[in-house]
Design a protein around this motif. Structure first.
Motif, PDB file in Angstrom:
ATOM      1  N   TYR A 897     -15.301   5.159  13.750  1.00 53.31           N
ATOM      2  CA  TYR A 897     -14.136   4.622  13.051  1.00 53.31           C
ATOM      3  C   TYR A 897     -12.826   5.020  13.729  1.00 53.31           C
ATOM      4  CZ  TYR A 897     -10.939   3.271   9.374  1.00 53.31           C
ATOM      5  OH  TYR A 897      -9.913   2.682   8.680  1.00 53.31           O
ATOM      6  N   GLN A 898     -12.832   6.115  14.488  1.00 54.19           N
ATOM      7  CA  GLN A 898     -11.611   6.544  15.185  1.00 54.19           C
ATOM      8  C   GLN A 898     -11.057   5.394  16.027  1.00 54.19           C
ATOM      9  OE1 GLN A 898      -9.666   9.113  15.100  1.00 54.19           O
ATOM     10  NE2 GLN A 898      -8.416   8.594  16.889  1.00 54.19           N
ATOM     11  N   THR A 899     -11.966   4.668  16.703  1.00 55.03           N
ATOM     12  CA  THR A 899     -11.538   3.559  17.570  1.00 55.03           C
ATOM     13  C   THR A 899     -10.976   2.417  16.737  1.00 55.03           C
ATOM     14  OG1 THR A 899     -13.306   4.189  19.079  1.00 55.03           O
ATOM     15  CG2 THR A 899     -12.309   2.027  19.427  1.00 55.03           C
ATOM     16  N   GLU A 914     -15.574  -5.990  23.357  1.00 56.96           N
ATOM     17  CA  GLU A 914     -16.996  -5.793  23.092  1.00 56.96           C
ATOM     18  C   GLU A 914     -17.221  -4.477  22.347  1.00 56.96           C
ATOM     19  OE1 GLU A 914     -15.697  -6.644  25.895  1.00 56.96           O
ATOM     20  OE2 GLU A 914     -16.609  -8.549  26.533  1.00 56.96           O
ATOM     21  N   THR A 915     -16.482  -3.416  22.813  1.00 57.77           N
ATOM     22  CA  THR A 915     -16.637  -2.100  22.171  1.00 57.77           C
ATOM     23  C   THR A 915     -16.202  -2.174  20.716  1.00 57.77           C
ATOM     24  OG1 THR A 915     -16.207  -1.030  24.289  1.00 57.77           O
ATOM     25  CG2 THR A 915     -15.987   0.340  22.309  1.00 57.77           C
ATOM     26  N   LEU A 916     -15.026  -2.793  20.479  1.00 58.72           N
ATOM     27  CA  LEU A 916     -14.522  -2.911  19.110  1.00 58.72           C
ATOM     28  C   LEU A 916     -15.486  -3.727  18.250  1.00 58.72           C
ATOM     29  CD1 LEU A 916     -10.752  -3.592  19.905  1.00 58.72           C
ATOM     30  CD2 LEU A 916     -11.675  -1.559  18.797  1.00 58.72           C
ATOM     31  N   SER A1029     -19.836   3.024  23.755  1.00 59.41           N
ATOM     32  CA  SER A1029     -19.633   1.579  23.611  1.00 59.41           C
ATOM     33  C   SER A1029     -20.352   1.003  22.402  1.00 59.41           C
ATOM     34  CB  SER A1029     -20.122   0.868  24.869  1.00 59.41           C
ATOM     35  OG  SER A1029     -21.526   1.053  24.996  1.00 59.41           O
ATOM     36  N   TYR A1030     -21.236   1.785  21.828  1.00 56.05           N
ATOM     37  CA  TYR A1030     -22.029   1.388  20.672  1.00 56.05           C
ATOM     38  C   TYR A1030     -22.887   0.134  20.947  1.00 56.05           C
ATOM     39  CZ  TYR A1030     -20.273   5.009  17.654  1.00 56.05           C
ATOM     40  OH  TYR A1030     -20.004   6.245  17.089  1.00 56.05           O
TER      41      TYR A1030
END
Length: 1183
Positions: A897-899, A914-916, A1029-1030
């Motif tokens: 969630y930090q991102t 893509e990461t988001l 990157s999840y």
């Protein structure tokens, strides 16, 4: 009053007028047609002055002494200088009768038979004014404002400076009483100007400036020719046809004759500021007299009566200084005073006065009797009921009614008489004769008692208070003192003119003479001090002295005679003298001397007088001791000396009386320790030590602490020395004391250590604690002073103190906002509860402050803490493991969630779409139940909607926007969401195939929106995500077959059975921080002969998850490079993961076991120098 002729001369002509030069040195006479100038000192004729052609009638000198003027029958006025030179002449129409200078402006008034003129040096002409009658005399007022003119018609005209008439005084006699002489009173003390007028009606009158007469006319019985005031206006001289000059008071009371002449007296004047009078007569005689005013007075104890202004009597109380004036209006001839009686002899009578009351301070007299009879006497004495008249050899005693009761005839002239007291009507008189006889006479006894006879004439007498001694001053100025009973001459003293005994002390007398006052006590030498005049009385400490005409009471300290008695140790007599009047210093000296002489009664009285309670207490204590039977005078005197500060003498007396201990106590109480040591010598060591201790106590009390410390140390009183040094911050002294002390002296050493800590010298405190082996206190010292390194070193050597070190250390870290370190320290100290509480607080704060990265880190730490607690306490294992999994889950959520937070809240974002997209999708699938604090579903869905739309996942974007419609949207993104909701409807209703996640176990494409969450919809295999990157990683978790341990499994994997097709194709890179599997690009995909792959190939039959379980043969077939192991500590099981795409390298953090694409991990490590998840530093070697 007596007139003594000083010089006389005779001129050839009548002396009509004369004038003194203002300084009194010259006398100018009008004699015939000449002026005669005389020297007043000896009557020498200095110079005759010729200038007039006819008889000179008048002469006057200016007040400034620069000029004088003469007027003559030749009608001219001549102005002369003080150098006897004529400088100006002017004339009138008639002969000049009188001239007078203005005392202020020096304007000259010249009067003739028909007019008068006014001339001043500033004027060229003389202003003249007509007169209705002949002007016979003139006089200016003191202020020079008015001129009085006396006329032959009996009128007095008072003119101003311009000659204008202001007041006209018409007298009853008219021309029958021509005014012949007038004069204004020169006194400055009179409130009004008073004009004395003498006329040929033979009267003397007084007028005010207004013309009002003062009193009545005084008959003269002769024709007055001249009238003149004394300089101060106290007396008047009148001369005339009676051929003499009479002296009058300023009120016109005749006092007596100055000098009888052979012819009329035409002029008389007083020499300025003196008692000299000059008389000029018809026959030309010039007489120069000195008037001697004798002192008429009387004294009795402290009352003194004396004559004033010849007609008044003033009674003065010498102590209170009160005065009362009795106006007699006649010449006072004699005065006598005794107790409450006052006798005044006037020319024709004697007045007897008495006091109104018996009050000693009463000053009100009233007439008691009058004896209307003329008496001739040399001396007058009054008693209670009689008066005594003394005339040469005869004494008469008269009653107050004037009846002569007794008479005594003496052999020689009576020179001195004095009342010496006695009952009323029986008083005693002391009489001294010229032949040297001294008699005592009682007024009721005809017989005189001869006390003694001496060879020389008596001048003054006095008898002592007890009537035992007689003091006589003879004509040779010798004071002789006799014993009345034995007639023995006790002593004699020269240079005496009067003598008086002290009325309060038998043995003291004083006599005066030669400008000195002499006081004699007993037979001691005379004490002298300067004093002018005659001693007439001596009462206590007051001496009554008559100087010229004034009587004064002189306060004389009786110090000298008192000390004379003290020198002879006559303490009682000295005390009697002191009672007469001495200073406080003298009283103290008397008290001290009497005390040293052990005359306690006198000493007590003297100390009471100076109010010295200290010595009174001493005397009281000595008297008490005497009552108890103590008789050692040396001991008493020693106490006295010690009180007086004569300590050495006191010590000697103490020693002599066998009380050395008292001397020692005295010295120590007085802090005279050196003297005490000298007195003690080489005595008992205990006493020496006690002495040093007392000396140290004294030094401490007088604020000399350094000296006190040294003394305490030398006396072995280390505790006191340490206390003083510590309180004053003297570290050096404390170090010396601590190092000199033996380690067995624990208490003083502990005190030293305490002060070292207090004075910020922990090094010395540590040294002291080590010296006594007090390790616990040493640990506490390190903790209190925050010297953690030394504390940890000591903890390593002595583990039993570890808790005492780490718990305060953790507390200190927490107080200094170093919570992470504090948590570790609490953990290390075994205080797990504290560690957890700190972490929970840190986590909460991080979430509240939107520091989600920190929150993730703290939750990870919390989970590890719970794992440790589960391992340490089996009873809490299940609870702690549940918490562990919960906190691990929260850490993953917050980390992701930090991102999202950064993207939605900050203006710029550097994260890839893509990461988001992956993170928001991960969070959406994870937040199926309650949403943790701080994580916003709105932000997550908003991010997912935007990135889905951007990446082509329109279906998912629609779903996200729909979800947002049911939530409360912040105003800042309201418009953006509304716009997105509208625009997404223009997009296709499907998601891009490229974004669909693949399950690496069953190769199933999973929908972007997965109702099951982050697991495969087919095989239920949980997805393993990259922690950066999840993305879904190509890892499959497998489990060991029952019976295979972790150690055996690792060993089997490490065996790695050879497979030819794959030989040399895999490369494993292992470092301390990570395990990396790298696939050689020359090889193809995994062959079908891989036993693990065979395990994956199956159809999912139901909804339950079936894990991959491997046996030993499968493990042997695995390559170490393909397997990642999460080596969890007990009670957790290790987790095994197999990479299915060896060409894509994966890195696992050995601390938190999070998986990353190797490239991402390396980049993040380079950026943060630590693992982005657990913050393990890359240089950390531990797990």
């Amino acid at each position: 009053m007596r007139a003594v002729l000083t010089w006389r001369d005779k001129a050839e002509q009548c002396i009509y007028d004369l004038a003194f030069k203002p300084d009194g040195t010259q006398l100018i006479l009008a004699a015939g047609n000449r002026l005669l100038v005389y020297d007043t000192s000896d009557g020498t004729l200095l110079q005759p002055l010729k200038g007039h052609k006819d008889t000179v009638y008048c002469v006057a000198y200016a007040k400034d002494g620069k000029r004088f003027a003469s007027g003559s029958a030749d009608k001219s006025i001549i102005i002369w200088t003080s150098k006897l030179e004529g400088i100006l002449k002017y004339t009138h129409n008639d002969s000049i009768q009188c001239v007078s200078y203005n005392p202020v402006t020096h304007q000259l008034a010249s009067c003739s038979s028909s007019d008068f003129g006014l001339w001043s040096p500033e004027q060229k002409s003389v202003s003249k004014h007509k007169s209705s009658s002949k002007i016979t005399c003139c006089s200016w007022t003191n202020d020079g404002q008015y001129l009085a003119l006396g006329m032959s018609n009996g009128i007095i005209s008072i003119r101003n400076k311009n000659g204008e008439e202001k007041v006209k005084i018409e007298r009853p006699g008219g021309s029958l009483s021509p005014i012949w002489s007038i004069c204004w009173n020169p006194s400055r003390e009179e409130h009004n100007d008073i004009l004395a007028v003498a006329d040929w009606g033979q009267k003397l009158s007084f007028y005010q400036l207004s013309g009002k007469q003062i009193g009545k006319d005084r008959p003269l019985n002769f024709d007055p020719c001249c009238i003149s005031y004394f300089t101060k206006g106290e007396y008047i001289l009148v001369g005339g046809s009676d051929k003499q000059v009479s002296l009058f008071t300023k009120d016109g009371v005749r006092l007596g004759t100055v000098g009888e002449q052979n012819s009329w007296v035409w002029t008389c004047r007083v020499k300025p500021d003196s008692n000299y009078v000059v008389v000029g007569c018809q026959d030309g005689t010039i007489s120069f007299y000195q008037l001697i005013f004798s002192t008429v007075h009387g004294l009795y104890k402290d009352r003194y009566a004396y004559r004033d202004s010849m007609t008044d009597v003033i009674v003065q109380h010498l102590i209170t200084e009160q005065k009362v004036r009795i106006k007699c209006r006649e010449l006072v001839k004699k005065i006598a005073i005794y107790k409450n009686r006052l006798a005044i002899q006037l020319p024709e009578k004697i007045l007897i006065y008495e006091l109104y009351s018996d009050d000693l301070a009463d000053m009100h007299y009233r007439v008691k009797e009058k004896i209307v009879k003329k008496f001739e006497c040399n001396l007058l004495v009054v008693c209670a009921d009689h008066i005594i008249l003394c005339q040469e050899k005869r004494l008469q005693c008269l009653s107050f009614s004037g009846v002569k009761e007794r008479e005594w005839q003496m052999e020689s002239l009576i020179r001195y008489i004095k009342v010496i007291g006695g009952p009323a009507g029986r008083e005693g008189l002391l009489v001294g004769l010229k032949n040297g006889q001294i008699l005592k006479i009682f007024v009721d006894n005809l017989f005189a008692i001869v006390l003694l006879k001496q060879a020389t004439a008596v001048r003054c007498l006095d008898m002592s208070a007890s009537r035992n001694k007689l003091a006589v001053v003879d004509e040779n100025d010798t004071c002789l003192v006799y014993d009345i009973h034995t007639k023995e001459l006790l002593f004699q003293e020269p240079n005496a003119n009067s003598v008086a005994w002290n009325t309060q002390c038998e043995d003291m007398l004083c006599f005066s003479g030669g400008g000195y006052l002499n006081i004699k006590a007993s037979t001691f030498p005379v004490h002298q001090q300067k004093l002018q005049g005659f001693v007439v009385g001596y009462n206590g400490s007051k001496i009554f002295c008559l100087h010229v005409f004034s009587m004064s009471a002189v306060e004389v300290p009786q110090s000298a005679p008192m000390y004379q008695y003290l020198d002879r140790k006559m303490f009682k007599e000295a005390y009697q003298i002191a009672c007469l009047g001495v200073t406080d210093t003298d009283w103290r000296e008397l008290a001290m001397e009497a005390l040293e002489g052990l005359e306690f009664e006198t000493a007590k009285k003297a100390f009471t007088r100076v109010q010295d309670l200290r010595y009174l207490e001493l005397i009281s204590s000595i008297e008490e001791r005497k009552k108890r039977g103590e008789t050692n005078n040396d001991l008493f005197l020693a106490d006295v000396f010690s009180y007086q500060g004569k300590f050495h003498e006191a010590a000697k007396l103490y020693k002599r009386s066998g009380h050395e201990n008292l001397a020692l106590d005295m010295y120590t109480d007085l802090c005279m320790f050196e003297y005490a040591k000298d007195f003690l010598g080489s005595g008992d060591p205990k006493e020496t030590k006690m002495l040093i201790t007392k000396q140290a106590d004294w030094a401490r009390n007088i604020n000399e602490p350094k000296a006190a410390v040294e003394m305490y140390v030398s006396a072995g009183e280390h505790a006191k020395a340490i206390e003083i040094s510590g309180n004053h911050g003297w570290v050096d002294m404390l170090i010396d004391i601590a190092r000199k002390l033996d380690k067995a002296e624990r208490e003083p050493l502990l005190m030293c250590a305490h002060y070292f800590k207090k004075l910020d010298s922990p090094g010395y405190a540590a040294e002291t604690y080590l010296k006594i082996g007090d390790l616990k206190s040493l640990v506490q010292l390190y903790v209190d002073t925050k010297r953690w390194d030394e504390a940890f070193a000591l903890g390593e050597k002595h583990p039993e103190f570890k808790d005492d070190i780490y718990a305060p250390y953790a507390q200190w870290l927490a107080e200094n906002d170093r919570f992470e370190e504090a948590q570790k320290a609490f953990h290390k100290a075994g205080r797990q509860g504290e560690a957890v509480r700190v972490l929970e607080q840190l986590t909460h704060n991080a979430v509240v402050e939107s520091r989600f990265s920190d929150a993730a880190y703290y939750y990870w730490m919390l989970s590890m803490q719970c794992l440790d607690m589960a391992q340490a306490d089996p009873a809490q294992k299940d609870v702690m493991l549940e918490k562990f999994h919960h906190f691990q889950h929260l850490a993953e959520l917050y980390h992701g969630y930090q991102t999202i937070h950064r993207y939605t809240e900050e203006p710029f974002s550097f994260d890839l779409p893509e990461t988001l997209f992956n993170i928001s999708k991960f969070l959406l699938h994870s937040l199926t139940k309650a949403t943790p604090l701080g994580i916003s579903k709105v932000n997550t869905l908003f991010t997912l909607a935007k990135q889905s739309k951007a990446l082509g996942a329109y279906k998912l974007a629609r779903h996200a926007y729909d979800k947002l419609r049911g939530l409360q949207i912040p105003a800042r993104i309201q418009k953006s969401i509304e716009l997105g909701t509208l625009t997404i409807r223009s997009k296709p209703f499907h998601d891009s195939e490229e974004l669909v996640p693949l399950c690496y176990r069953c190769s199933t494409n999973n929908p972007l929106l997965n109702n099951l969450g982050n697991v495969c919809i087919n095989c239920r295999q949980p997805f393993i995500f990259s922690a950066s990157s999840y993305e879904v990683l190509h890892l499959v978790e497998f489990y060991l077959e029952e019976g295979i341990t972790d150690e055996e499994a690792v060993a089997l994997i490490d065996l790695e059975a050879p497979r030819h097709k794959r030989e040399g194709k895999w490369q494993e890179i292992t470092s301390n921080n990570s395990q990396t599997l790298k696939l050689d690009e020359t090889i193809g995909s995994i062959g079908d002969d891989d036993p693990f792959t065979a395990k994956l190939s199956f159809e999912q039959g139901g909804s339950e998850f079936v894990p991959v379980v491997v046996n030993r043969s499968v493990l042997r077939s695995m390559s170490r490079r393909d397997v990642l192991i999460k080596r969890w500590p007990p009670p957790l099981q290790w987790q095994y993961f197999r990479s299915l795409l060896p060409d894509a390298s994966i890195t696992m953090c050995p601390s938190c076991f999070q998986m990353f694409h190797s490239e991402d991990y390396e980049l993040l490590v380079l950026q943060h120098a630590c693992c982005p998840y657990c913050r393990r530093r890359i240089d950390d070697t531990g797990p």
